[in-house]
Design an enzyme around this catalytic site. Structure first.
Site, PDB file in Angstrom:
ATOM      1  N   SER A  12       0.900  -1.369  -0.117  1.00 58.65           N
ATOM      2  CA  SER A  12       0.155  -0.083  -0.050  1.00 58.65           C
ATOM      3  C   SER A  12       0.931   1.335   0.089  1.00 58.65           C
ATOM      4  O   SER A  12       0.565   2.347  -0.632  1.00 58.65           O
ATOM      5  CB  SER A  12      -1.086  -0.157   1.390  1.00 58.65           C
ATOM      6  OG  SER A  12      -0.148   0.227   2.460  1.00 58.65           O
ATOM      7  N   MET A  92      10.533  -6.618   5.042  1.00 62.98           N
ATOM      8  CA  MET A  92      10.640  -7.560   6.443  1.00 62.98           C
ATOM      9  C   MET A  92      11.815  -8.398   6.629  1.00 62.98           C
ATOM     10  O   MET A  92      11.548  -9.282   7.002  1.00 62.98           O
ATOM     11  CB  MET A  92       9.459  -8.108   6.764  1.00 62.98           C
ATOM     12  CG  MET A  92       8.025  -7.323   6.648  1.00 62.98           C
ATOM     13  SD  MET A  92       8.123  -5.745   7.530  1.00 62.98           S
ATOM     14  CE  MET A  92       7.738  -6.646   8.850  1.00 62.98           C
ATOM     15  N   ARG A  93      12.935  -7.488   6.317  1.00 60.15           N
ATOM     16  CA  ARG A  93      14.197  -8.454   6.376  1.00 60.15           C
ATOM     17  C   ARG A  93      15.307  -7.542   7.030  1.00 60.15           C
ATOM     18  O   ARG A  93      15.179  -6.344   6.688  1.00 60.15           O
ATOM     19  CB  ARG A  93      14.894  -9.062   5.018  1.00 60.15           C
ATOM     20  CG  ARG A  93      14.204 -10.111   4.816  1.00 60.15           C
ATOM     21  CD  ARG A  93      14.946 -10.894   3.399  1.00 60.15           C
ATOM     22  NE  ARG A  93      13.951 -11.731   2.986  1.00 60.15           N
ATOM     23  CZ  ARG A  93      14.252 -12.997   3.406  1.00 60.15           C
ATOM     24  NH1 ARG A  93      15.515 -13.390   3.936  1.00 60.15           N
ATOM     25  NH2 ARG A  93      13.522 -14.017   3.190  1.00 60.15           N
ATOM     26  N   ASN A 109      14.155   3.872   4.970  1.00 55.71           N
ATOM     27  CA  ASN A 109      12.902   2.860   5.641  1.00 55.71           C
ATOM     28  C   ASN A 109      11.927   3.560   6.147  1.00 55.71           C
ATOM     29  O   ASN A 109      12.037   4.457   6.821  1.00 55.71           O
ATOM     30  CB  ASN A 109      13.756   1.839   6.798  1.00 55.71           C
ATOM     31  CG  ASN A 109      12.812   0.979   7.114  1.00 55.71           C
ATOM     32  OD1 ASN A 109      11.940  -0.061   6.456  1.00 55.71           O
ATOM     33  ND2 ASN A 109      12.613   0.735   8.639  1.00 55.71           N
ATOM     34  N   HIS A 111       9.055   2.927   9.070  1.00 56.41           N
ATOM     35  CA  HIS A 111       8.597   2.243  10.214  1.00 56.41           C
ATOM     36  C   HIS A 111       7.369   2.587  10.938  1.00 56.41           C
ATOM     37  O   HIS A 111       7.292   4.005  11.067  1.00 56.41           O
ATOM     38  CB  HIS A 111       9.688   2.289  11.113  1.00 56.41           C
ATOM     39  CG  HIS A 111       9.639   1.212  12.320  1.00 56.41           C
ATOM     40  ND1 HIS A 111       9.899  -0.039  12.290  1.00 56.41           N
ATOM     41  CD2 HIS A 111       9.121   1.564  13.726  1.00 56.41           C
ATOM     42  CE1 HIS A 111       9.437  -0.741  13.527  1.00 56.41           C
ATOM     43  NE2 HIS A 111       9.178   0.286  14.385  1.00 56.41           N
ATOM     44  N   THR A 143      20.994   2.192   8.569  1.00 57.23           N
ATOM     45  CA  THR A 143      22.157   1.929   8.969  1.00 57.23           C
ATOM     46  C   THR A 143      22.354   0.729   9.519  1.00 57.23           C
ATOM     47  O   THR A 143      21.048  -0.365   9.450  1.00 57.23           O
ATOM     48  CB  THR A 143      22.858   2.826  10.221  1.00 57.23           C
ATOM     49  OG1 THR A 143      21.836   2.762  11.278  1.00 57.23           O
ATOM     50  CG2 THR A 143      22.715   4.395   9.934  1.00 57.23           C
ATOM     51  N   ASP A 147      16.448  -0.070  12.485  1.00 51.94           N
ATOM     52  CA  ASP A 147      15.490   0.969  12.975  1.00 51.94           C
ATOM     53  C   ASP A 147      16.242   2.040  13.677  1.00 51.94           C
ATOM     54  O   ASP A 147      15.557   2.857  14.357  1.00 51.94           O
ATOM     55  CB  ASP A 147      14.202   0.615  13.790  1.00 51.94           C
ATOM     56  CG  ASP A 147      13.383  -0.439  12.966  1.00 51.94           C
ATOM     57  OD1 ASP A 147      13.493  -0.245  11.657  1.00 51.94           O
ATOM     58  OD2 ASP A 147      12.669  -1.344  13.432  1.00 51.94           O
ATOM     59  N   THR A 174      -2.771   5.223   7.088  1.00 47.35           N
ATOM     60  CA  THR A 174      -3.107   6.470   6.461  1.00 47.35           C
ATOM     61  C   THR A 174      -2.131   7.713   6.333  1.00 47.35           C
ATOM     62  O   THR A 174      -1.702   8.508   5.361  1.00 47.35           O
ATOM     63  CB  THR A 174      -4.391   7.196   6.905  1.00 47.35           C
ATOM     64  OG1 THR A 174      -5.461   5.984   6.720  1.00 47.35           O
ATOM     65  CG2 THR A 174      -4.805   8.451   5.985  1.00 47.35           C
TER      66      THR A 174
END
Ligand code: GAR
Length: 191
Positions: A12, A92-93, A109, A111, A143, A147, A174
Site C-alpha cells: 500500500s 521485512m528483512r 526505511n 517504520h 544503517t 531501525d 493513512t
C-alpha cells in the site's frame, strides 16, 4: 532521482508512492523498479498496473535477514536499476553490511512507530499494548542498527479512547501513505 522500492507485503505504501508520481506530487523522483522477497506479495501486482518493472528475487538461504546468496541476488538486481534512492516499504528483512555498503547513504526505511520508540517487529502492536496516547510513523536513513538510522521525518497519530488495534493500524497506514511520498519528493528536490 531514480527510486527502487523493496517490499514484502501488500504494497500500500508503494502504491501511494506511485500514485503521487502519477499526480505529479513526487518531485523529481521516478520509480524505476520494485523488488520483493515474497513471490506472492501484493506489491508485485503494482508493476503491471503502473508500468514499472517488478520482480521477485529469491532471498534464500535466510528467513529474516538479507545475507549470503540472496543478498548477492538483490545487490545485482538493484544495482542494475541504477537507483539514487532505495526505499524499504514494508521490506521485512534485516539489511546486512554487503547491501548497506553497496548503496551507502541511499537507503531509507518506513517504520510504523515514532522511533526510537518501538523498533523491530510489530511497531503498531507494541505501541498499542504499551498504552501510549500518541504514536505514528517514521522515515529514517538505514544503517547497520535496526531501525536506528537518522530520522528524516515523522507523523504522529493520536490513540483515541476506544481505539482497537485495527483502527489504530488503519490510522497509521493513512499517515504513512502521506509521509513516505512527501519525504521522497523532498529528497528528490534536495530539500
Ligand atoms: C507498513 O506499515 C510499514 O511501516 C511496515 O510494514 C507495512 C507495510 O505495508 N514496516 C515495518 O514494520 C518495517 N519494520 P504495505 O506493504 O502495505 O506498504
Amino acid at each position: 532521482m531514480r527510486v527502487v522500492i523493496l517490499g514484502s507485503g501488500r504494497g500500500s505504501n508503494a502504491e501511494a508512492i506511485l500514485q503521487a508520481q502519477q499526480t505529479g506530487q513526487l518531485g523529481r523522483a521516478r520509480v524505476v523498479g520494485i523488488f520483493s522477497d515474497k513471490s506472492d506479495a501484493g506489491i508485485l501486482e503494482l508493476g503491471p498496473r503502473f508500468g514499472v518493472p517488478a520482480s521477485f528475487i529469491d532471498p534464500a538461504p535466510f528467513k529474516t535477514k538479507l545475507e549470503g546468496e540472496g543478498q548477492a541476488r538483490f545487490i545485482a538486481a538493484v544495482r542494475a536499476a541504477q537507483p539514487d534512492l532505495v526505499v524499504l516499504a514494508g521490506f521485512m528483512r534485516v539489511i546486512k553490511p554487503g547491501f548497506l555498503t553497496e548503496f551507502a547513504g541511499k537507503i531509507i526505511n518506513l517504520h510504523p512507530s515514532l522511533l526510537p520508540s518501538f523498533p523491530g517487529l510489530d511497531g503498531i502492536g507494541q505501541a498499542f499494548r504499551r498504552g501510549v496516547k500518541v504514536t505514528g510513523c517514521t522515515v529514517h536513513g538505514v544503517t547497520a542498527e535496526v531501525d536506528g538510522g537518522p530520522i528524516l521525518d515523522q507523523a504522529s497519530v493520536r490513540v483515541s479512547p476506544g481505539e482497537t488495534l485495527e483502527t489504530l493500524a488503519a490510522k497509521i497506514h493513512t499517515a504513512e501513505h502521506a509521509l513516505l511520498p512527501a519525504v521522497i519528493a523532498r529528497l528528490s528536490e534536495g530539500r
